[in-house]
Design a protein around this motif. Sequence first.
Motif, PDB file in Angstrom:
ATOM      1  N   GLY A 190       0.830  -1.196   0.000  1.00  0.00           N
ATOM      2  CA  GLY A 190       0.000   0.000   0.000  1.00  0.00           C
ATOM      3  C   GLY A 190       0.865   1.246   0.000  1.00  0.00           C
ATOM      4  N   VAL A 191       0.209   2.407  -0.111  1.00  0.00           N
ATOM      5  CA  VAL A 191       0.926   3.676  -0.079  1.00  0.00           C
ATOM      6  C   VAL A 191       1.381   3.957   1.349  1.00  0.00           C
ATOM      7  N   MET A 192       2.637   4.328   1.499  1.00  0.00           N
ATOM      8  CA  MET A 192       3.221   4.708   2.783  1.00  0.00           C
ATOM      9  C   MET A 192       3.594   6.187   2.775  1.00  0.00           C
ATOM     10  N   HIS A 193       3.460   6.812   3.925  1.00  0.00           N
ATOM     11  CA  HIS A 193       3.933   8.183   4.083  1.00  0.00           C
ATOM     12  C   HIS A 193       5.431   8.198   4.319  1.00  0.00           C
ATOM     13  N   GLY A 220       7.355   9.418   0.776  1.00  0.00           N
ATOM     14  CA  GLY A 220       6.255   8.585   0.309  1.00  0.00           C
ATOM     15  C   GLY A 220       6.695   7.508  -0.666  1.00  0.00           C
ATOM     16  N   THR A 221       6.086   6.329  -0.556  1.00  0.00           N
ATOM     17  CA  THR A 221       6.420   5.226  -1.456  1.00  0.00           C
ATOM     18  C   THR A 221       5.301   4.199  -1.395  1.00  0.00           C
ATOM     19  N   VAL A 222       5.445   3.133  -2.163  1.00  0.00           N
ATOM     20  CA  VAL A 222       4.571   1.969  -2.042  1.00  0.00           C
ATOM     21  C   VAL A 222       5.388   0.882  -1.371  1.00  0.00           C
ATOM     22  N   GLY A 223       4.905   0.423  -0.234  1.00  0.00           N
ATOM     23  CA  GLY A 223       5.624  -0.595   0.535  1.00  0.00           C
ATOM     24  C   GLY A 223       4.674  -1.275   1.484  1.00  0.00           C
ATOM     25  N   ASP A 224       5.097  -1.435   2.737  1.00  0.00           N
ATOM     26  CA  ASP A 224       4.249  -2.061   3.755  1.00  0.00           C
ATOM     27  C   ASP A 224       3.704  -0.968   4.671  1.00  0.00           C
ATOM     28  N   PRO A 225       2.416  -0.634   4.555  1.00  0.00           N
ATOM     29  CA  PRO A 225       1.844   0.479   5.323  1.00  0.00           C
ATOM     30  C   PRO A 225       1.911   0.298   6.838  1.00  0.00           C
ATOM     31  N   LYS A 226       2.050  -0.939   7.312  1.00  0.00           N
ATOM     32  CA  LYS A 226       2.092  -1.111   8.768  1.00  0.00           C
ATOM     33  C   LYS A 226       3.359  -0.527   9.385  1.00  0.00           C
ATOM     34  N   LEU A 227       4.361  -0.245   8.564  1.00  0.00           N
ATOM     35  CA  LEU A 227       5.534   0.444   9.091  1.00  0.00           C
ATOM     36  C   LEU A 227       5.181   1.883   9.459  1.00  0.00           C
ATOM     37  N   ASP A 228       4.246   2.502   8.731  1.00  0.00           N
ATOM     38  CA  ASP A 228       3.755   3.829   9.114  1.00  0.00           C
ATOM     39  C   ASP A 228       3.124   3.784  10.504  1.00  0.00           C
ATOM     40  N   LEU A 229       2.329   2.756  10.755  1.00  0.00           N
ATOM     41  CA  LEU A 229       1.690   2.613  12.064  1.00  0.00           C
ATOM     42  C   LEU A 229       2.747   2.492  13.155  1.00  0.00           C
ATOM     43  N   ALA A 230       3.748   1.650  12.926  1.00  0.00           N
ATOM     44  CA  ALA A 230       4.801   1.458  13.914  1.00  0.00           C
ATOM     45  C   ALA A 230       5.624   2.733  14.099  1.00  0.00           C
TER      46      ALA A 230
END
Length: 328
Positions: A190-193, A220-230
């Motif tokens: 997904g899209v990441m900030h 910003g990139t496309v990667g693993d959005p859960k890293l944004d949460l962490a």
Amino acid sequence: MDRMRLPGAGEPLHTRFLSGGTQNEIYEIRRGEHRSALRIPPVNAPADRDKGIVREWRIIEALDRTDVPHTPAVAVCTDTAVLGRTFYLMGFVEGWSPMEYGKVWPAPFDADLRARTGLAYRLAEGIALLSNVDWRGVGLHDLGRPDGFHERQVDRWTGFFERIKGRELDGMHAATTWLRTHRPLDFIPGVMHGDYQFANVMFRDGAPATLAAIVDWEMGTVGDPKLDLAWMLQDWPEDTSGPEAAAGYVDLTGMPSRTRLAEHYAEVSGRQVDDLDYYLVLAKWKLAIVLEQGFQRAGDDVKLQSFGPIVPQLMRSAAELAETSEYR
């Protein structure tokens, strides 16, 4: 602006400096009833910042077709003959940034703890909505390379650390080894900030809390959005009633716990967070390396010097979480 047929043709142009640093400067632009914000690299910024500006523009333009709060895309200019650098105009957002107030929230969030909880929930919802953007459908299919994302994270940042290395960091070997052996078997791209926190959002004035825009998309990139949460939760305490809640750059006193915010993210995004420990270790480990770069080139910069004791604490925290985590 006339070539792009923007409103206000023939009206006087008024500008006002809003903020800026080594990466970007932001100005308010007024022409008649038209009001926007201009984002441009400073004159002495590296040449590749122009490419970064176009990358940011692509993201906010794509988000115009989504429900993610952001600054609307107005126009981009890659002709450096105009202002000397590539720049873009974005819609002017009314509201406030937590960075304007330091550790004191504006009214009513300063005194009303129930209203303050809404700031945290809206913050979590911002990346939950972002994670669900159809990134291929909005034209961001080539923004990043989600395949091998986690393998590249560890390899890229360990290599980066070796290039800037000026000291050993206790716990780095243990945390790095754990990350290599505990990578998620699968994830939904997904899209990441890339730098998601209170510092990079704006809220509408007044209560209830309303997220006005996610800003600053240079990572910003496309990667693993859960890293944004962490990234958002890596220093968020489980108990927000004690002194630890007020230890960071904003006061988290009275806000939901880290566990509750992770649950809220899961509810809104539809993504499971059972493996959050992995992402928290990665976030702490990565942030330690990022801040270490600043410390190693601090010179007389007092702010960068302050990273000196923070980095070892972060790396030890990453290693301790890795050693005690039940995530297998």
